[in-house]
Design an enzyme around this catalytic site. Sequence first.
Site, PDB file in Angstrom:
ATOM      1  N   THR A 126       0.752  -1.098  -0.129  1.00  0.00           N
ATOM      2  CA  THR A 126       0.025  -0.130  -0.109  1.00  0.00           C
ATOM      3  C   THR A 126       0.768   1.248   0.084  1.00  0.00           C
ATOM      4  OG1 THR A 126      -1.734   1.371   1.202  1.00  0.00           O
ATOM      5  CG2 THR A 126      -0.252  -0.074   2.477  1.00  0.00           C
ATOM      6  N   ASP A 128      -0.218   3.660   1.346  1.00  0.00           N
ATOM      7  CA  ASP A 128      -0.477   4.441   2.662  1.00  0.00           C
ATOM      8  C   ASP A 128       0.802   3.944   3.649  1.00  0.00           C
ATOM      9  OD1 ASP A 128      -2.308   5.451   1.267  1.00  0.00           O
ATOM     10  OD2 ASP A 128      -3.757   4.678   2.675  1.00  0.00           O
ATOM     11  N   GLY A 171      -3.705   8.932   2.297  1.00  0.00           N
ATOM     12  CA  GLY A 171      -3.647   8.696   3.493  1.00  0.00           C
ATOM     13  C   GLY A 171      -4.865   8.429   4.333  1.00  0.00           C
ATOM     14  N   ARG A 267      -5.213  28.177  -2.304  1.00  0.00           N
ATOM     15  CA  ARG A 267      -5.594  27.362  -3.518  1.00  0.00           C
ATOM     16  C   ARG A 267      -5.556  25.957  -3.175  1.00  0.00           C
ATOM     17  NH1 ARG A 267      -6.990  31.447  -5.408  1.00  0.00           N
ATOM     18  NH2 ARG A 267      -6.799  32.354  -7.552  1.00  0.00           N
TER      19      ARG A 267
HETATM   20  O1  F6P Z   1      -5.337   2.280   0.285  1.00  0.00           O
HETATM   21  C1  F6P Z   1      -4.867   2.944  -0.703  1.00  0.00           C
HETATM   22  C2  F6P Z   1      -5.565   4.207  -1.091  1.00  0.00           C
HETATM   23  O2  F6P Z   1      -4.892   4.692  -2.146  1.00  0.00           O
HETATM   24  C3  F6P Z   1      -5.918   5.174   0.056  1.00  0.00           C
HETATM   25  O3  F6P Z   1      -4.961   6.120   0.368  1.00  0.00           O
HETATM   26  C4  F6P Z   1      -7.097   5.934  -0.610  1.00  0.00           C
HETATM   27  O4  F6P Z   1      -8.304   6.484   0.374  1.00  0.00           O
HETATM   28  C5  F6P Z   1      -7.676   4.779  -1.252  1.00  0.00           C
HETATM   29  O5  F6P Z   1      -6.765   3.705  -1.675  1.00  0.00           O
HETATM   30  C6  F6P Z   1      -8.510   5.106  -2.512  1.00  0.00           C
HETATM   31  O6  F6P Z   1      -9.141   3.970  -3.205  1.00  0.00           O
HETATM   32  P1  F6P Z   1      -9.971   4.050  -4.679  1.00  0.00           P
HETATM   33  O7  F6P Z   1      -8.747   3.662  -5.747  1.00  0.00           O
HETATM   34  O8  F6P Z   1     -10.919   2.967  -4.573  1.00  0.00           O
HETATM   35  O9  F6P Z   1     -10.652   5.565  -4.996  1.00  0.00           O
END
Ligand code: F6P
Length: 344
Positions: A126, A128, A171, A267
Site C-alpha cells: 500500500t 499508505d 492516507g 488554493r
Molecule cells: O489504500 C490506498 C488508497 O490509495 C488510499 O490512500 C485511498 O483512500 C484509497 O486507496 C483510494 O481508493 P480508490 O482507488 O478505490 O479510490
Amino acid sequence: MRVGVLTGGGDCPGLNAVIRAIVRKGERVFGDEIIGFVDAWEGVMERRTLPLTVETMRGTLPRGGTVLGTKRGSPLDTPDGVDRVRETISDMGIDGLIVIGGNGSLTVGEILFREHGIPILGVPKTIDNDIEGTDLTFGFNTAVQIATDAIDRLHTTAESHDRVMVVEVMGRHSGWIATHAGLAGGAAVVLIPERPFDIAEVCERLTRRHARGRFASIVVVAEGATPAEGTLAVPDQTHDEYGHVRLGGIGSIVAAEIGVRTGFETRPVLLGHVQRGGTPTAFDRVLSTRFGVAALDAARRAEWGSMVALRNNVIKAVPLSDAAGQTRTVDLDLVTDVAEIFFA
Ligand code: F6P
C-alpha cells in the site's frame, strides 16, 4: 509446485516487480508453475487466470499498476465464495495462494487461512504504509516522492503569488505520506488523521509565519485528516460499493476556511491517484523484488498463514495475524521531535 498469485485492493507501484520476482525465483530456481488470478478474488472464484512466466513478465519491472488487474471485494462477501476458492485451488492443483494486498486483502487472507484452512501467504502492499507487522510497505516511497515533487513545484507558484497552497495527499487512516512529504517538501503545516486538527490553530500558525515575512506557505493535508470535534463543519461522508468511506475533499474545505479566516489567498491541490500511478522508485523496485523472492521461498517452506515483512532491514515471514485488522499509524515522535521543528 503450483503457486497462485493475486493482487487485491487499490493498485500500487511495485506490484509487477513483486510478481516478477515470485515468477523468476519459482520458475528459474525451482521449476515451479506460477498461475496469476485476474482481478483479485473474483478471478479465483471464476477461475480467470493468466499464466505467469519469466517471458511474459519481461519488461514489467518499471511498470506501474498490476498486470493481473485488481478489484476490491472478497469471497467472504459471497455466500458460496469460500467454497469456490477452495474448489479452484483443489481442482487446479494449486499448493497455495500468494496474496499481494493491503489491510483489507490481508485481513481477508488471514480469515480464509485461520477459519477455512486455505493456504495463504501475504505480501504487504500500500502506498499508505499503514500495515502492522512490517516497517515498510512497497509503494510508499514512490508516493512520497511524487507528493514531494508536487510540493517542490507548488513552492514557486505559491511564492510568486503570495499564496497558501493546501495539498491533499492520500492516507486514509494514517499520515505517513503527509508527514514524510511535508518534511521532505518543507511544508509549513501538516494535518494527519492521527491528530484531529483545530483550524483556528492552523490559521494562527500561518498568520504568525506571515507576520515574520513569509507570505507563501504549503499546508499538507492527509485525506483522512479530521477536524477536532466542534471546530469545523464537514459534509457527511459517502461510501463506495464496498462500504469504504469515499475520501477526498478535506483539502478544499481547509483551503476555503483558511482563506476566510486569515484573508490570505489560498488554493487547494488534490494529488489523488497520481500518487499511485506510474513507475516505482528504485527503492520500491528493490523492496518489491525482495518481498517477491521471500514470498516464493516462504511458499516453498509451506509457511501458509504468514506474511513477508521488512523488520530492521531484514525480510522475514511473520504471522498474518500481526497485520490483520490493524492499522499502523505514524510514529508521533517523528512529528513532535522532528517534523514540528520545521513547521510554522
Ligand atoms: O489504500 C490506498 C488508497 O490509495 C488510499 O490512500 C485511498 O483512500 C484509497 O486507496 C483510494 O481508493 P480508490 O482507488 O478505490 O479510490
